[in-house]
Motif scaffolding. Structure first.
Motif, PDB file in Angstrom:
ATOM      1  N   ALA A   1       5.988   9.542   5.888  1.00  0.00           N
ATOM      2  CA  ALA A   1       6.768   9.733   4.670  1.00  0.00           C
ATOM      3  C   ALA A   1       5.914   9.585   3.428  1.00  0.00           C
ATOM      4  CB  ALA A   1       7.929   8.744   4.630  1.00  0.00           C
ATOM      5  N   ALA A   2       4.822   8.827   3.550  1.00  0.00           N
ATOM      6  CA  ALA A   2       3.918   8.653   2.421  1.00  0.00           C
ATOM      7  C   ALA A   2       2.929   9.804   2.296  1.00  0.00           C
ATOM      8  CB  ALA A   2       3.158   7.341   2.547  1.00  0.00           C
TER       9      ALA A   2
ATOM     10  N   HIS B   1      -4.697   4.473   4.545  1.00  0.00           N
ATOM     11  CA  HIS B   1      -4.148   4.782   3.222  1.00  0.00           C
ATOM     12  C   HIS B   1      -5.149   4.422   2.126  1.00  0.00           C
ATOM     13  CE1 HIS B   1      -0.069   6.018   4.210  1.00  0.00           C
ATOM     14  NE2 HIS B   1       0.015   4.999   5.081  1.00  0.00           N
ATOM     15  N   LYS B   2      -5.860   3.307   2.315  1.00  0.00           N
ATOM     16  CA  LYS B   2      -6.773   2.850   1.268  1.00  0.00           C
ATOM     17  C   LYS B   2      -8.045   3.686   1.219  1.00  0.00           C
ATOM     18  CE  LYS B   2      -5.473  -2.062   1.342  1.00  0.00           C
ATOM     19  NZ  LYS B   2      -5.959  -3.442   1.596  1.00  0.00           N
TER      20      LYS B   2
ATOM     21  N   SER C   1       0.833  -1.204   0.000  1.00  0.00           N
ATOM     22  CA  SER C   1       0.000   0.000   0.000  1.00  0.00           C
ATOM     23  C   SER C   1       0.863   1.247   0.000  1.00  0.00           C
ATOM     24  CB  SER C   1      -0.926  -0.003   1.211  1.00  0.00           C
ATOM     25  OG  SER C   1      -1.820  -1.095   1.160  1.00  0.00           O
ATOM     26  N   LEU C   2       1.908   1.249   0.852  1.00  0.00           N
ATOM     27  CA  LEU C   2       2.811   2.400   0.863  1.00  0.00           C
ATOM     28  C   LEU C   2       3.530   2.548  -0.478  1.00  0.00           C
ATOM     29  CD1 LEU C   2       4.385   2.158   4.436  1.00  0.00           C
ATOM     30  CD2 LEU C   2       2.565   3.683   3.659  1.00  0.00           C
ATOM     31  N   MET C   3       3.899   1.419  -1.078  1.00  0.00           N
ATOM     32  CA  MET C   3       4.560   1.484  -2.376  1.00  0.00           C
ATOM     33  C   MET C   3       3.644   2.101  -3.424  1.00  0.00           C
ATOM     34  SD  MET C   3       6.441  -2.252  -2.330  1.00  0.00           S
ATOM     35  CE  MET C   3       6.948  -2.136  -4.048  1.00  0.00           C
ATOM     36  N   VAL C   4       2.356   1.740  -3.389  1.00  0.00           N
ATOM     37  CA  VAL C   4       1.411   2.295  -4.346  1.00  0.00           C
ATOM     38  C   VAL C   4       1.238   3.792  -4.121  1.00  0.00           C
ATOM     39  CG1 VAL C   4      -0.996   2.242  -5.090  1.00  0.00           C
ATOM     40  CG2 VAL C   4       0.213   0.102  -4.666  1.00  0.00           C
ATOM     41  N   VAL C   5       1.179   4.201  -2.817  1.00  0.00           N
ATOM     42  CA  VAL C   5       1.040   5.623  -2.514  1.00  0.00           C
ATOM     43  C   VAL C   5       2.246   6.407  -3.036  1.00  0.00           C
ATOM     44  CG1 VAL C   5       0.922   7.308  -0.656  1.00  0.00           C
ATOM     45  CG2 VAL C   5      -0.481   5.243  -0.555  1.00  0.00           C
ATOM     46  N   HIS C   6       3.440   5.921  -2.768  1.00  0.00           N
ATOM     47  CA  HIS C   6       4.645   6.600  -3.238  1.00  0.00           C
ATOM     48  C   HIS C   6       4.739   6.580  -4.758  1.00  0.00           C
ATOM     49  CE1 HIS C   6       6.452   7.550   0.582  1.00  0.00           C
ATOM     50  NE2 HIS C   6       6.342   6.291   0.999  1.00  0.00           N
ATOM     51  N   ALA C   7       4.319   5.455  -5.377  1.00  0.00           N
ATOM     52  CA  ALA C   7       4.357   5.391  -6.837  1.00  0.00           C
ATOM     53  C   ALA C   7       3.401   6.419  -7.450  1.00  0.00           C
ATOM     54  CB  ALA C   7       3.997   3.990  -7.308  1.00  0.00           C
TER      55      ALA C   7
ATOM     56  N   VAL D   1      -5.675   6.604  -5.299  1.00  0.00           N
ATOM     57  CA  VAL D   1      -4.471   5.861  -5.690  1.00  0.00           C
ATOM     58  C   VAL D   1      -4.814   4.464  -6.186  1.00  0.00           C
ATOM     59  CG1 VAL D   1      -2.953   7.149  -4.166  1.00  0.00           C
ATOM     60  CG2 VAL D   1      -4.163   5.157  -3.286  1.00  0.00           C
ATOM     61  N   GLY D   2      -6.075   4.121  -6.229  1.00  0.00           N
ATOM     62  CA  GLY D   2      -6.483   2.834  -6.803  1.00  0.00           C
ATOM     63  C   GLY D   2      -6.059   1.635  -5.994  1.00  0.00           C
ATOM     64  N   LEU D   3      -6.075   1.714  -4.659  1.00  0.00           N
ATOM     65  CA  LEU D   3      -5.682   0.574  -3.822  1.00  0.00           C
ATOM     66  C   LEU D   3      -6.847  -0.404  -3.706  1.00  0.00           C
ATOM     67  CD1 LEU D   3      -3.740   2.348  -0.944  1.00  0.00           C
ATOM     68  CD2 LEU D   3      -2.794   0.774  -2.621  1.00  0.00           C
TER      69      LEU D   3
END
Length: 429
Positions: free
Chosen positions: A316-317, A352-353, A218-224, A387-389
């Motif tokens: 950080a996200a 996040h989601k 999830s964090l990776m998707v947010v940062h991406a 972010v499409g999670l």
């Protein structure tokens, strides 16, 4: 008594007989007894002054009653006692007494009929011996007593022995059948418990995979998503987000490797014994016992000391996260610390989601005998699917299973302000 499968396949024996062999034995004895009594009926007819044919017919009817010895042993013995004055029915009396003693008739009835038969035989022998020979009266009494005892006691004792032995064999057969049924039930229960344990283990592995992967990815998707938005406008920030994505990926791989190492490791005997001991208690026992034993075996598992780093990753996200700690922390059991960490981790992942841009407050309270945690987010200030999670709907279920497995309390639901709150309280062992 039971019949074999071969006997059950054929037509069964008639009337009250259990086996065909019993019919043959009783029929043979009845024929011999009928012939004996009919022969003795000739002498009885001469002494009684009745026609010979009547005496023979009477003797044949008396002897034929031996055919009923298995069905009505009392009646056969009574017939033998009744015809004792006629000096007929030797085989009838002996076989009848044996059948009576080996049957399920109460012992007091057997003793009464045996005593009556003994007295009747003694009287008949005494009268006959005293009238036929001139001898000392004591010798006549001794001879009559010996004959009476010989005709009554041996068949009675043999019948008692055979009856007791048959009842013992039936009891052993019943016990063997009962044990076989119990073993079958135990085998079925063991299979059910094994299947149940496999299902619980699959659920536990799925929960662990979800907790380890969902948060990092999830964090990776947010940062991406942030990287995609600023890659042309702010190369420096894009590079930072790219580095964070790489760090999140490496951390996810590290946690997956640690968890898979725990799953591949052979469980120790104490752990297996503990799991087997608590298995009958129910799903909660297994989740709180065998599953937690496997998770607690990992020395590098997450703990409450890593919550600061976890919150820092969310910050950080781009999430506004505040952490509040109450009370003095201590070293808790591994399963308690890991469960508390996973609850906070999954709650932040859900933020996040489902609540991007919302303000989040993480509260951790160290109390006497328990540790409580709460993650609450305010109203969402951005698009929910920005972010499409994806969401599988397993996060809250997994948190609830973890907390309840340790005997804790789990509550989740929307707040009056339009946000969402996740609360859990874990007792300390």
């Amino acid at each position: 008594m039971t019949s074999t499968g071969e006997e059950q396949g054929r037509a069964g024996p008639p009337l009250w007989w259990v086996r065909r062999r019993d019919v043959v034995v009783d029929g043979t004895l009845a024929v011999v007894s009928t012939a004996e009594c009919a022969w003795e009926g000739v002498r009885f007819a001469d002494e009684a002054g009745i026609p010979v044919a009547a005496g023979v017919l009477f003797g044949a009817v008396v002897g034929a009653t031996l055919l009923l010895r298995r069905r009505w042993p009392i009646a056969v013995v009574l017939v033998g006692i009744a015809v004792a004055p006629a000096e007929m029915g030797f085989l009838l009396s002996v076989a009848g007494m044996y059948s009576l003693a080996s049957s399920d008739v109460p012992r007091r009835i057997i003793a009464g009929l045996a005593s009556t038969s003994l007295v009747a035989t003694f009287v008949v022998m005494y009268l006959k011996t005293r009238g036929d020979v001139e001898a000392d009266p004591a010798l006549v009494v001794a001879l009559s007593g010996f004959v009476a005892v010989a005709l009554t006691v041996p068949p009675m004792l043999l019948g008692l022995y055979i009856g007791a032995r048959r009842r013992l064999m039936e009891s052993l057969q019943e016990r063997a059948d009962s044990l076989e049924r119990e073993l079958s039930l135990l085998a079925d229960r063991a299979e059910e418990r094994a299947e149940w344990a496999r299902t619980e283990e699959r659920t536990r592995i799925a929960r662990e995979m979800h907790d380890v992967v969902a948060h990092r990815v999830s964090l990776m998707v947010v940062h991406a998503a942030a990287l995609e938005a600023v890659v042309t406008k702010d190369p420096a920030r894009a590079a930072k987000n790219a580095a964070l994505v790489g760090d999140m990926g490496r951390q996810a791989l590290t946690e997956l490797r640690e968890m898979l190492g725990v799953l591949r490791a052979a469980p120790s005997k104490p752990a297996v014994a503990a799991a087997a001991a608590v298995a009958p208690a129910g799903p909660v026992a297994l989740v709180g016992g065998a599953a937690v034993v496997a998770v607690a075996a990992a020395d590098d598992g997450p703990s409450l000391r890593e919550l600061d780093a976890l919150v820092g990753q969310s910050r950080a996200a781009g999430m506004a996260v505040e952490m509040v700690v109450q009370g003095e922390g201590a070293a808790y059991a591994a399963e308690v610390e890991q469960t508390a960490y996973r609850v906070v981790q999954e709650a932040l992942t859900n933020c996040h989601k489902h609540a991007p841009g919302a303000r989040v407050v993480v509260r951790l309270a160290h109390r006497e005998g328990e540790v409580a945690m709460q993650v609450e987010n305010g109203p969402c200030e951005g698009p929910v699917d920005g972010v499409g999670l994806p969401s599988g709907g397993n996060g809250l279920v997994g948190m609830r299973e973890r907390v309840l497995g340790l005997g804790g309390v789990f509550v989740s639901g929307p707040t009056d302000a339009g946000g969402f709150r996740v609360s859990a309280v874990l007792p300390l062992p």
